[in-house]
Design an enzyme around this catalytic site. Sequence first.
Site, mmCIF file in Angstrom:
data_model
loop_
_atom_site.group_PDB
_atom_site.id
_atom_site.type_symbol
_atom_site.label_atom_id
_atom_site.label_comp_id
_atom_site.label_asym_id
_atom_site.label_seq_id
_atom_site.Cartn_x
_atom_site.Cartn_y
_atom_site.Cartn_z
ATOM 1 N N TYR A 168 0.852 -1.190 0.000
ATOM 2 C CA TYR A 168 0.000 0.000 0.000
ATOM 3 C C TYR A 168 0.887 1.239 0.000
ATOM 4 O O TYR A 168 1.886 1.289 0.728
ATOM 5 C CB TYR A 168 -0.897 0.011 1.250
ATOM 6 C CG TYR A 168 -1.755 1.258 1.381
ATOM 7 C CD1 TYR A 168 -2.801 1.493 0.498
ATOM 8 C CD2 TYR A 168 -1.516 2.188 2.394
ATOM 9 C CE1 TYR A 168 -3.598 2.639 0.621
ATOM 10 C CE2 TYR A 168 -2.309 3.324 2.526
ATOM 11 C CZ TYR A 168 -3.348 3.543 1.639
ATOM 12 O OH TYR A 168 -4.136 4.666 1.765
ATOM 13 N N ASP A 263 9.263 2.822 -0.132
ATOM 14 C CA ASP A 263 8.221 3.537 0.612
ATOM 15 C C ASP A 263 8.367 3.128 2.072
ATOM 16 O O ASP A 263 7.947 2.059 2.485
ATOM 17 C CB ASP A 263 6.841 3.178 0.058
ATOM 18 C CG ASP A 263 5.708 3.869 0.822
ATOM 19 O OD1 ASP A 263 6.005 4.600 1.794
ATOM 20 O OD2 ASP A 263 4.541 3.666 0.450
ATOM 21 N N LYS A 291 4.112 8.812 8.939
ATOM 22 C CA LYS A 291 3.836 8.219 10.250
ATOM 23 C C LYS A 291 4.806 8.669 11.352
ATOM 24 O O LYS A 291 4.637 9.773 11.862
ATOM 25 C CB LYS A 291 3.741 6.700 10.116
ATOM 26 C CG LYS A 291 2.594 6.338 9.153
ATOM 27 C CD LYS A 291 2.131 4.904 9.196
ATOM 28 C CE LYS A 291 0.831 4.753 8.423
ATOM 29 N NZ LYS A 291 0.916 4.152 7.120
#
Length: 454
Positions: A168, A263, A291
Amino acid sequence: MLDSIKKIFSGTEEDIKPKSSKADIPREKSALLFEKAKKYFPGGVNSPVRAFKSVYGTPLFIERGDGCFLWDADGNQFIDFCCSWGPLILGHNNPKIKEAVVAALEHGLSFGAPTALENELAELILKNNKYIEKLRFVSSGTEAVMSAIRLARGYTGRDKIIKFEGCYHGHSDSLLVKAGSGLVTFGETSSLGVPKSFAEDTIVIALDDKEALTAAFEQFKGEIAAVIIEGVPANNGLLLQDKAYIQFLREITQANGSILIFDEVITGFRLGFEGAAAYYDIKPDIITYGKIIGGGMPVGAYGSSAEIMMHISPDGGVYQAGTLSGNPVAMAAGIAQLSELNKAGFYKELNKKASEFVASIRRYADAKNYKVKIFNIASIFWIAFTDKENIKAATDIAHESMDKYKILHRELLNRGIYLGPSGYEVGFVSSAHSKIELEKAKRAIFESLDVVFK
Ligand SMILES: *Cc1c(COP(=O)(O)O)cnc(C)c1O
């Protein structure tokens, strides 16, 4: 309890089977708030997985968090292993972050002009990371990845990208694409509203499949701008990859003049201060962060060599901007959090705590012959109802196994443990999880596994 509320709270007849062995926690206030929220937001939420569609009951509305604990609107207390989906590596309401945020907001919330705080966070990151030389702050992981893809395309002058099924990368158009059928195919959009033309430029292949990757590079020779992979795929289960495979990715991208993007929105500052790049000791061309980097505030970043970053505006022709980028309050939170992480021994201690926690759950499950595996790297863990020793690709996850997770999730809530509301989500151990709480959590997990396998 109102009848309508009772229904939401307990779900349908089908939903309340099997009966929990422990009384369900009270959810009246959360249920009322959810009813209200449904009037305001699609599905009652501002991000879909929060809606508890894959687990029992209504979503819990959280009132506050402190350390490793969460409290919901009904006053239930939980030991939290979701940790806001990863950012809270120091737990909730960390006093140092709070202090830094309060100090920053005394000076105003946003200026839309450079501040010294941006330099400070950049310096903290770049001085301790040998994989990137320059970076750009944005406001979310999605934005970081979207910008990284644009940079890779602008830099190479090519349009196509390769992504992996089971990774994702946020919700930008180019990445809401899933695999079609066949070894190497154009992807199919995985959301309405994404134009077909985007899917035609995104090639989706299985993880851990060298053959498919080689075939993709042959089929689209000279057309691949970038290959993007999660540092460690952790958004669709925890799909631990062999280093040899990541090395292969590095080599094939280099040989074809394509950019390799890690990522690291989850793995950055999680596997260690330098994330997955250091874990494998493999240098990608561009790294994205999110995050943890913002200490709980909305921050993302992408970084690369000075030579590649030169292509970003205003130095270069790849446009990227943001009204709230480098927001001073968010920067202050990031500085406070990353300063803690950068202290000697931080990761060693945290990772040891997490691996011991995981090991004792594994021992319990093995002793009882339960068909469950706990996959783990650093302070990330994933409970998978499988007997496979390794799960490296999305297709190795049996969808039916999620029924067991659903039971586990409810049993754990009833025992004061909060996990992400989907069996595809990983859990996180934070530095705020003390030995005592981890011990309590273990016992709750043992009991709940007993119920799942009864
Ligand atoms: C969470 C995540 C994103 C998206 O970040 P948001 O801040 O939710 O936009 C992108 N990539 C990975 C690997 C993620 O885990």
